[in-house]
Write a protein that holds these residues in place. Structure first.
Motif, PDB file in Angstrom:
ATOM      1  N   PHE A 135       0.846  -1.189   0.000  1.00  0.00           N
ATOM      2  CA  PHE A 135       0.000   0.000   0.000  1.00  0.00           C
ATOM      3  C   PHE A 135       0.884   1.243   0.000  1.00  0.00           C
ATOM      4  N   TYR A 136       0.279   2.348  -0.387  1.00  0.00           N
ATOM      5  CA  TYR A 136       0.984   3.623  -0.463  1.00  0.00           C
ATOM      6  C   TYR A 136       0.442   4.518   0.647  1.00  0.00           C
ATOM      7  N   PRO A 137       1.234   4.750   1.687  1.00  0.00           N
ATOM      8  CA  PRO A 137       0.736   5.470   2.870  1.00  0.00           C
ATOM      9  C   PRO A 137       0.089   6.814   2.570  1.00  0.00           C
ATOM     10  N   PHE A 138       0.691   7.615   1.689  1.00  0.00           N
ATOM     11  CA  PHE A 138       0.126   8.938   1.455  1.00  0.00           C
ATOM     12  C   PHE A 138      -1.169   8.871   0.661  1.00  0.00           C
ATOM     13  N   SER A 139      -1.331   7.868  -0.174  1.00  0.00           N
ATOM     14  CA  SER A 139      -2.615   7.659  -0.854  1.00  0.00           C
ATOM     15  C   SER A 139      -3.677   7.251   0.159  1.00  0.00           C
ATOM     16  N   ARG A 196     -10.455  12.357   2.643  1.00  0.00           N
ATOM     17  CA  ARG A 196     -11.640  12.518   1.807  1.00  0.00           C
ATOM     18  C   ARG A 196     -12.857  11.880   2.466  1.00  0.00           C
ATOM     19  N   GLN A 197     -12.657  10.671   3.008  1.00  0.00           N
ATOM     20  CA  GLN A 197     -13.756   9.964   3.672  1.00  0.00           C
ATOM     21  C   GLN A 197     -14.250  10.755   4.884  1.00  0.00           C
ATOM     22  N   LEU A 198     -13.339  11.276   5.679  1.00  0.00           N
ATOM     23  CA  LEU A 198     -13.733  12.074   6.846  1.00  0.00           C
ATOM     24  C   LEU A 198     -14.552  13.291   6.405  1.00  0.00           C
ATOM     25  N   HIS A 199     -14.071  13.974   5.380  1.00  0.00           N
ATOM     26  CA  HIS A 199     -14.769  15.155   4.862  1.00  0.00           C
ATOM     27  C   HIS A 199     -16.153  14.789   4.350  1.00  0.00           C
ATOM     28  N   ASP A 200     -16.244  13.705   3.563  1.00  0.00           N
ATOM     29  CA  ASP A 200     -17.518  13.280   2.982  1.00  0.00           C
ATOM     30  C   ASP A 200     -18.527  12.881   4.044  1.00  0.00           C
ATOM     31  N   GLN A 201     -18.036  12.422   5.195  1.00  0.00           N
ATOM     32  CA  GLN A 201     -18.927  12.015   6.286  1.00  0.00           C
ATOM     33  C   GLN A 201     -19.254  13.170   7.224  1.00  0.00           C
ATOM     34  N   CYS A 248      -8.749   7.952  13.977  1.00  0.00           N
ATOM     35  CA  CYS A 248      -7.604   7.038  13.962  1.00  0.00           C
ATOM     36  C   CYS A 248      -7.666   6.195  12.695  1.00  0.00           C
ATOM     37  N   LEU A 249      -6.529   6.125  12.026  1.00  0.00           N
ATOM     38  CA  LEU A 249      -6.379   5.281  10.839  1.00  0.00           C
ATOM     39  C   LEU A 249      -5.237   4.316  11.103  1.00  0.00           C
ATOM     40  N   ILE A 250      -5.490   3.036  10.902  1.00  0.00           N
ATOM     41  CA  ILE A 250      -4.447   2.015  11.003  1.00  0.00           C
ATOM     42  C   ILE A 250      -4.501   1.171   9.731  1.00  0.00           C
ATOM     43  N   GLN A 251      -3.381   1.118   9.042  1.00  0.00           N
ATOM     44  CA  GLN A 251      -3.202   0.229   7.893  1.00  0.00           C
ATOM     45  C   GLN A 251      -2.028  -0.677   8.253  1.00  0.00           C
ATOM     46  N   HIS A 252      -2.203  -1.968   8.163  1.00  0.00           N
ATOM     47  CA  HIS A 252      -1.128  -2.893   8.553  1.00  0.00           C
ATOM     48  C   HIS A 252      -1.047  -4.018   7.542  1.00  0.00           C
ATOM     49  N   ARG A 253       0.165  -4.340   7.144  1.00  0.00           N
ATOM     50  CA  ARG A 253       0.379  -5.444   6.215  1.00  0.00           C
ATOM     51  C   ARG A 253       0.302  -6.777   6.940  1.00  0.00           C
ATOM     52  N   VAL A 254      -0.101  -7.775   6.203  1.00  0.00           N
ATOM     53  CA  VAL A 254      -0.021  -9.174   6.609  1.00  0.00           C
ATOM     54  C   VAL A 254       0.536  -9.934   5.411  1.00  0.00           C
ATOM     55  N   GLY A 255       0.961 -11.153   5.647  1.00  0.00           N
ATOM     56  CA  GLY A 255       1.563 -11.919   4.564  1.00  0.00           C
ATOM     57  C   GLY A 255       3.035 -11.591   4.443  1.00  0.00           C
ATOM     58  N   ARG A 256       3.550 -11.744   3.247  1.00  0.00           N
ATOM     59  CA  ARG A 256       4.982 -11.545   2.979  1.00  0.00           C
ATOM     60  C   ARG A 256       5.242 -10.092   2.594  1.00  0.00           C
ATOM     61  N   PRO A 316       6.228  -0.450   3.040  1.00  0.00           N
ATOM     62  CA  PRO A 316       5.502  -0.049   4.245  1.00  0.00           C
ATOM     63  C   PRO A 316       4.821  -1.256   4.882  1.00  0.00           C
ATOM     64  N   ILE A 317       4.942  -1.338   6.191  1.00  0.00           N
ATOM     65  CA  ILE A 317       4.293  -2.416   6.935  1.00  0.00           C
ATOM     66  C   ILE A 317       3.166  -1.873   7.806  1.00  0.00           C
ATOM     67  N   VAL A 318       3.292  -0.605   8.226  1.00  0.00           N
ATOM     68  CA  VAL A 318       2.261  -0.028   9.081  1.00  0.00           C
ATOM     69  C   VAL A 318       2.152   1.478   8.845  1.00  0.00           C
ATOM     70  N   LEU A 319       0.930   1.946   8.907  1.00  0.00           N
ATOM     71  CA  LEU A 319       0.611   3.365   8.905  1.00  0.00           C
ATOM     72  C   LEU A 319      -0.354   3.597  10.050  1.00  0.00           C
ATOM     73  N   VAL A 320      -0.015   4.539  10.911  1.00  0.00           N
ATOM     74  CA  VAL A 320      -0.916   4.974  11.973  1.00  0.00           C
ATOM     75  C   VAL A 320      -1.052   6.481  11.846  1.00  0.00           C
ATOM     76  N   ALA A 321      -2.276   6.967  11.800  1.00  0.00           N
ATOM     77  CA  ALA A 321      -2.542   8.404  11.774  1.00  0.00           C
ATOM     78  C   ALA A 321      -3.605   8.702  12.826  1.00  0.00           C
ATOM     79  N   ILE A 322      -3.361   9.733  13.610  1.00  0.00           N
ATOM     80  CA  ILE A 322      -4.257  10.120  14.697  1.00  0.00           C
ATOM     81  C   ILE A 322      -4.617  11.588  14.521  1.00  0.00           C
ATOM     82  N   GLY A 323      -5.900  11.889  14.629  1.00  0.00           N
ATOM     83  CA  GLY A 323      -6.371  13.265  14.623  1.00  0.00           C
ATOM     84  C   GLY A 323      -6.874  13.630  16.007  1.00  0.00           C
ATOM     85  N   ALA A 324      -6.496  14.821  16.486  1.00  0.00           N
ATOM     86  CA  ALA A 324      -6.926  15.315  17.794  1.00  0.00           C
ATOM     87  C   ALA A 324      -6.991  16.836  17.740  1.00  0.00           C
ATOM     88  N   ASP A 325      -7.436  17.441  18.825  1.00  0.00           N
ATOM     89  CA  ASP A 325      -7.541  18.898  18.863  1.00  0.00           C
ATOM     90  C   ASP A 325      -6.203  19.583  19.123  1.00  0.00           C
TER      91      ASP A 325
END
Length: 150
Positions: A12-16, A23-28, A85-93, A99-108
């Protein structure tokens, strides 16, 4: 807290992923956060014993792992008043450099965002039900029994 978790068996591409998440947060109708902290982890090219690494393999129990990650993220988010909170994590090989993990946190505020991001990462390393196997360039492999240092 708005939470999105995905386990991926392909690169996966973390910045994508971040762009899609925003976009999803905005749309919701999510009003956004004043501060975001993020972490992108990649597979090292070196095994724990210092030898060259061909790949890292991650095994998990589908369903159980996602529920566990959701519980970990929700608990961390409550402690730090995170809004998202966004978590993307690889499994498999996973190959070195991928990239194996992406964590993004939004707060005030930046402090809660950074502290929550760090806590989620530590929970992923120590409490999440992943089993990791190192594949060496000589064809041998071994299961990882400990965690990497900070």
């Amino acid at each position: 807290m708005h939470l999105r978790i995905a386990l991926r068996d392909q690169p996966f591409y973390p910045f994508s992923c971040l762009e899609q998440w925003h976009r999803q947060l905005h749309d919701q109708g999510h009003s956004g956060s004043a501060a975001e902290a993020l972490f992108i982890g990649r597979v090292r090219g070196e095994a724990a014993d210092g030898s060259d690494l061909e790949a890292l393999e991650l095994e998990h129990y589908p369903g159980m792992t996602e529920r566990s990650l959701e519980q970990l993220a929700q608990a961390c988010g409550r402690r730090h008043q995170a809004r998202s909170c966004l978590i993307q994590h690889r499994v498999g090989r996973v190959l070195p450099g991928e990239p194996i993990v992406l964590v993004a946190i939004g707060a005030d505020r930046r402090g809660p965002a950074q502290r929550c991001c760090q806590e989620v990462l530590e929970a992923l390393k120590h409490d999440a039900p992943f089993w990791k196997r190192e594949w060496h360039v000589d064809g041998s492999s071994n299961w990882i029994t400990g965690n990497t240092p900070l």
